[in-house]
Design an enzyme around this catalytic site. Sequence first.
Site, PDB file in Angstrom:
ATOM      1  N   ASN A  92       0.947  -1.056  -0.083  1.00 38.25           N
ATOM      2  CA  ASN A  92      -0.063   0.077  -0.088  1.00 38.25           C
ATOM      3  C   ASN A  92       0.951   1.376   0.066  1.00 38.25           C
ATOM      4  OD1 ASN A  92      -2.026  -1.872   0.044  1.00 38.25           O
ATOM      5  ND2 ASN A  92      -2.444  -1.574   2.228  1.00 38.25           N
ATOM      6  N   HIS A 109       6.256  -0.645  -2.646  1.00 39.66           N
ATOM      7  CA  HIS A 109       5.665   0.088  -3.746  1.00 39.66           C
ATOM      8  C   HIS A 109       5.655   1.732  -3.652  1.00 39.66           C
ATOM      9  CE1 HIS A 109       3.516  -3.702  -5.011  1.00 39.66           C
ATOM     10  NE2 HIS A 109       4.651  -3.803  -5.532  1.00 39.66           N
ATOM     11  N   CYS A 136      12.234  21.162  -5.918  1.00 39.65           N
ATOM     12  CA  CYS A 136      12.976  20.316  -5.012  1.00 39.65           C
ATOM     13  C   CYS A 136      13.469  20.873  -3.621  1.00 39.65           C
ATOM     14  CB  CYS A 136      13.944  19.323  -5.709  1.00 39.65           C
ATOM     15  SG  CYS A 136      14.561  18.377  -4.303  1.00 39.65           S
ATOM     16  N   GLY A 175      -4.660  -9.475   3.092  1.00 44.19           N
ATOM     17  CA  GLY A 175      -5.459  -8.398   2.216  1.00 44.19           C
ATOM     18  C   GLY A 175      -4.836  -8.170   0.651  1.00 44.19           C
ATOM     19  N   THR A 176      -4.108  -9.405   0.398  1.00 43.37           N
ATOM     20  CA  THR A 176      -3.635  -9.182  -1.056  1.00 43.37           C
ATOM     21  C   THR A 176      -3.950 -10.215  -2.055  1.00 43.37           C
ATOM     22  OG1 THR A 176      -1.485 -10.475  -1.459  1.00 43.37           O
ATOM     23  CG2 THR A 176      -1.490  -8.885   0.246  1.00 43.37           C
ATOM     24  N   ASN A 201      -7.472 -12.955   4.113  1.00 37.71           N
ATOM     25  CA  ASN A 201      -8.114 -12.295   2.935  1.00 37.71           C
ATOM     26  C   ASN A 201      -9.534 -12.468   2.775  1.00 37.71           C
ATOM     27  OD1 ASN A 201      -7.343 -10.832   0.813  1.00 37.71           O
ATOM     28  ND2 ASN A 201      -7.533 -12.505  -0.740  1.00 37.71           N
ATOM     29  N   LEU A 202     -10.219 -11.467   2.086  1.00 36.86           N
ATOM     30  CA  LEU A 202     -11.366 -11.476   2.102  1.00 36.86           C
ATOM     31  C   LEU A 202     -11.938 -12.550   1.316  1.00 36.86           C
ATOM     32  CD1 LEU A 202     -14.055  -9.823   2.389  1.00 36.86           C
ATOM     33  CD2 LEU A 202     -13.677  -8.480   0.086  1.00 36.86           C
ATOM     34  N   GLU A 203     -11.085 -13.368   0.420  1.00 29.17           N
ATOM     35  CA  GLU A 203     -11.440 -14.509  -0.326  1.00 29.17           C
ATOM     36  C   GLU A 203     -10.254 -15.208  -0.811  1.00 29.17           C
ATOM     37  OE1 GLU A 203     -13.277 -12.440  -3.866  1.00 29.17           O
ATOM     38  OE2 GLU A 203     -11.397 -11.918  -4.467  1.00 29.17           O
ATOM     39  N   ALA A 219     -10.807  -7.911   6.465  1.00 30.55           N
ATOM     40  CA  ALA A 219      -9.615  -7.579   7.452  1.00 30.55           C
ATOM     41  C   ALA A 219      -9.715  -7.048   8.690  1.00 30.55           C
ATOM     42  CB  ALA A 219      -8.688  -6.605   6.642  1.00 30.55           C
TER      43      ALA A 219
HETATM   44 ZN   LIG Z   1      16.376  17.484  -6.006  1.00 33.22          ZN
END
Ligand SMILES: [Zn+2]
Length: 233
Positions: A92, A109, A136, A175-176, A201-203, A219
Amino acid sequence: MKDIRNIVILTGAGVSAESGIDTFRDGGGLWEQHRVEDVATPEAFARDPDLVLRFYDMRREAIQTKEPNAAHLALARLDREWEGELLIVTQNVDDLHERAGAKRVLHMHGEHLNAWCTACDVRSPWTGPLLDRPACPECGAAELRPDIVWFGEMPYRMDEIFEALEQADLFVSIGTSGAVYPAAGFVRNAREFGAETLELNLEPSQGTAWFDEARHGPATALVSAWVDEVLGL
Ligand SMILES: [Zn+2]
């Protein structure tokens, strides 16, 4: 159950779903009416950066209105009270694990609330928009992009994840869908390294057959009950 000391937990969209955060998988590959290939690939960003930045600006704004749910809170309690090693590897990109109080979290991720400067390679905490090409904070270049691992890009900190899997006594996937690699393969890695494996997991996920045990349901209910069990409450 054998003696468990080191726990690795993988969390996915199913943990945040009950907080009202949806994903590509909810709507037949659509996310807020956008196709994956239009907003979540490096090619999409090169082709139409404004579309991609606007999309992530909306997501970044939206997640700041969401709250952690009982599953996040239960995992934060486990993190706080578990005396052995523990790592929450999350797919997530929201900050709900952290806002629930969890500390040992690894975002494989990326994170909505970071901006990544492609000029100096520094990631800065970020809550506002990127569409207007802000400077930046580190180097001043107007080269910030969402700090999100897009499809076709390499997930972050894989060495650390594999090291943790190698040491794990228990691997829990929560939950994946079991559809997105390399995370979908962690259960097999953990098994090879000798860990017990549990799916919440849900399923049944696509990889459900690889787990020693699988429990299915929302969950918030499953995770709270499991954490109580692990902490012996
Ligand atoms: Zn920078």
